[in-house]
Design a protein around this motif. Structure first.
Motif, mmCIF file in Angstrom:
data_model
loop_
_atom_site.group_PDB
_atom_site.id
_atom_site.type_symbol
_atom_site.label_atom_id
_atom_site.label_comp_id
_atom_site.label_asym_id
_atom_site.label_seq_id
_atom_site.Cartn_x
_atom_site.Cartn_y
_atom_site.Cartn_z
ATOM 1 N N GLY A 17 38.729 28.783 42.788
ATOM 2 C CA GLY A 17 39.001 28.870 41.357
ATOM 3 C C GLY A 17 38.126 29.902 40.681
ATOM 4 O O GLY A 17 37.065 30.278 41.188
ATOM 5 N N MET A 18 38.571 30.355 39.511
ATOM 6 C CA MET A 18 37.848 31.414 38.814
ATOM 7 C C MET A 18 36.449 30.983 38.381
ATOM 8 O O MET A 18 35.497 31.745 38.514
ATOM 9 N N ASN A 19 36.289 29.775 37.852
ATOM 10 C CA ASN A 19 34.962 29.359 37.381
ATOM 11 C C ASN A 19 33.954 29.312 38.519
ATOM 12 O O ASN A 19 32.827 29.795 38.378
ATOM 13 N N LEU A 68 35.535 35.843 29.638
ATOM 14 C CA LEU A 68 36.200 37.064 30.098
ATOM 15 C C LEU A 68 36.103 37.232 31.606
ATOM 16 O O LEU A 68 36.755 38.111 32.180
ATOM 17 N N GLY A 69 35.261 36.436 32.247
ATOM 18 C CA GLY A 69 35.088 36.519 33.687
ATOM 19 C C GLY A 69 34.351 37.767 34.137
ATOM 20 O O GLY A 69 34.623 38.294 35.208
ATOM 21 N N ILE A 70 33.390 38.231 33.321
ATOM 22 C CA ILE A 70 32.736 39.510 33.644
ATOM 23 C C ILE A 70 31.216 39.394 33.718
ATOM 24 O O ILE A 70 30.611 38.524 33.108
ATOM 25 N N TYR A 71 30.668 40.317 34.489
ATOM 26 C CA TYR A 71 29.243 40.610 34.522
ATOM 27 C C TYR A 71 29.118 42.115 34.370
ATOM 28 O O TYR A 71 29.820 42.866 35.044
ATOM 29 N N THR A 72 28.221 42.562 33.505
ATOM 30 C CA THR A 72 27.907 43.986 33.414
ATOM 31 C C THR A 72 26.622 44.198 34.198
ATOM 32 O O THR A 72 25.638 43.482 33.984
ATOM 33 N N VAL A 73 26.659 45.166 35.108
ATOM 34 C CA VAL A 73 25.524 45.403 36.005
ATOM 35 C C VAL A 73 25.205 46.884 36.087
ATOM 36 O O VAL A 73 26.014 47.738 35.713
ATOM 37 N N ARG A 74 24.010 47.156 36.589
ATOM 38 C CA ARG A 74 23.612 48.509 37.000
ATOM 39 C C ARG A 74 23.343 48.427 38.495
ATOM 40 O O ARG A 74 22.656 47.513 38.956
ATOM 41 N N ARG A 126 26.464 52.085 35.819
ATOM 42 C CA ARG A 126 26.653 50.891 34.998
ATOM 43 C C ARG A 126 28.135 50.568 35.010
ATOM 44 O O ARG A 126 28.966 51.409 34.657
ATOM 45 N N PHE A 127 28.480 49.337 35.413
ATOM 46 C CA PHE A 127 29.893 48.959 35.478
ATOM 47 C C PHE A 127 30.046 47.443 35.383
ATOM 48 O O PHE A 127 29.060 46.716 35.276
ATOM 49 N N ILE A 128 31.279 46.996 35.413
ATOM 50 C CA ILE A 128 31.628 45.591 35.229
ATOM 51 C C ILE A 128 32.147 45.023 36.549
ATOM 52 O O ILE A 128 32.955 45.666 37.219
ATOM 53 N N ILE A 129 31.688 43.821 36.876
ATOM 54 C CA ILE A 129 32.293 43.037 37.944
ATOM 55 C C ILE A 129 33.174 42.005 37.239
ATOM 56 O O ILE A 129 32.701 41.258 36.375
ATOM 57 N N LEU A 130 34.446 41.984 37.590
ATOM 58 C CA LEU A 130 35.432 41.128 36.935
ATOM 59 C C LEU A 130 35.947 40.085 37.905
ATOM 60 O O LEU A 130 36.280 40.405 39.047
ATOM 61 N N THR A 131 36.023 38.835 37.458
ATOM 62 C CA THR A 131 36.718 37.786 38.202
ATOM 63 C C THR A 131 37.946 37.406 37.387
ATOM 64 O O THR A 131 37.866 37.217 36.173
ATOM 65 N N ARG A 132 39.081 37.331 38.076
ATOM 66 C CA ARG A 132 40.344 37.074 37.378
ATOM 67 C C ARG A 132 41.160 36.072 38.188
ATOM 68 O O ARG A 132 41.459 36.300 39.363
ATOM 69 N N ALA A 133 41.505 34.944 37.559
ATOM 70 C CA ALA A 133 42.314 33.927 38.224
ATOM 71 C C ALA A 133 43.700 34.489 38.514
ATOM 72 O O ALA A 133 44.274 35.218 37.690
ATOM 73 N N LEU A 134 44.235 34.156 39.678
ATOM 74 C CA LEU A 134 45.580 34.574 40.053
ATOM 75 C C LEU A 134 46.507 33.371 39.956
ATOM 76 O O LEU A 134 46.121 32.242 40.287
ATOM 77 N N LEU A 135 47.717 33.612 39.508
ATOM 78 C CA LEU A 135 48.693 32.539 39.377
ATOM 79 C C LEU A 135 49.193 32.106 40.746
ATOM 80 O O LEU A 135 49.370 32.927 41.646
#
Length: 149
Positions: free
Chosen positions: A47-49, A74-80, A85-94
């Protein structure tokens, strides 16, 4: 006049079936795709959480990663990492006919939201991909919770 209308109506109901395009071959679902961080994303069967929490736990312990911000909604972390510098995104899939259980996609984005396939992002994704199964198992066993930042 009525006869002409009936003739036109019958002519419109021709017996030749319309040409039907053959259906496109099915494309594999996200969960069935080969897990490949070379595309800047991968999928985990969780699961996304839980995935978001596990990613956070891994990020705060990885050498060379500077955690800057997080947003669970938003399911994100901003990292260096490695000078970027960029975003790690987690996104639930249907769920769909091929994937019955929970699944989450993990990817990297530039700050403008465009996919990030830079060497630094791909390296970080590969590390996450390798470490997530163990971290998710710890969370499922009650050993870890939300990241403590």
């Amino acid at each position: 006049m009525a006869v002409a209308a009936v003739v036109l109506l019958v002519a419109g109901c021709g017996s030749t079936p319309p040409t039907v395009e053959p259906p496109a071959p099915p494309t594999p679902s996200e969960a069935d795709r080969a897990v490949d961080a070379g595309r800047g994303e991968f999928t985990v069967a969780a699961g996304m959480n839980d995935t978001w929490n596990a990613v956070g736990q891994i990020l705060i312990r990885l050498d060379g990663v500077t955690y800057e911000m997080r947003a669970q909604m938003l399911g994100i972390y901003t990292v260096r990492y490695r000078g970027e510098r960029f975003i790690i995104l987690t996104r639930a899939l249907l769920a769909n006919s091929e994937r019955k259980g929970l699944a989450t996609e993990v990817g990297a984005l530039w700050l403008d939201g465009k996919p990030n396939n830079s060497p630094a992002a791909l390296d970080l994704l590969k590390q996450l991909q390798r470490r997530l199964p163990d971290e998710l198992a710890l969370i499922a066993a009650g050993g870890r919770g939300k990241p403590k930042h």
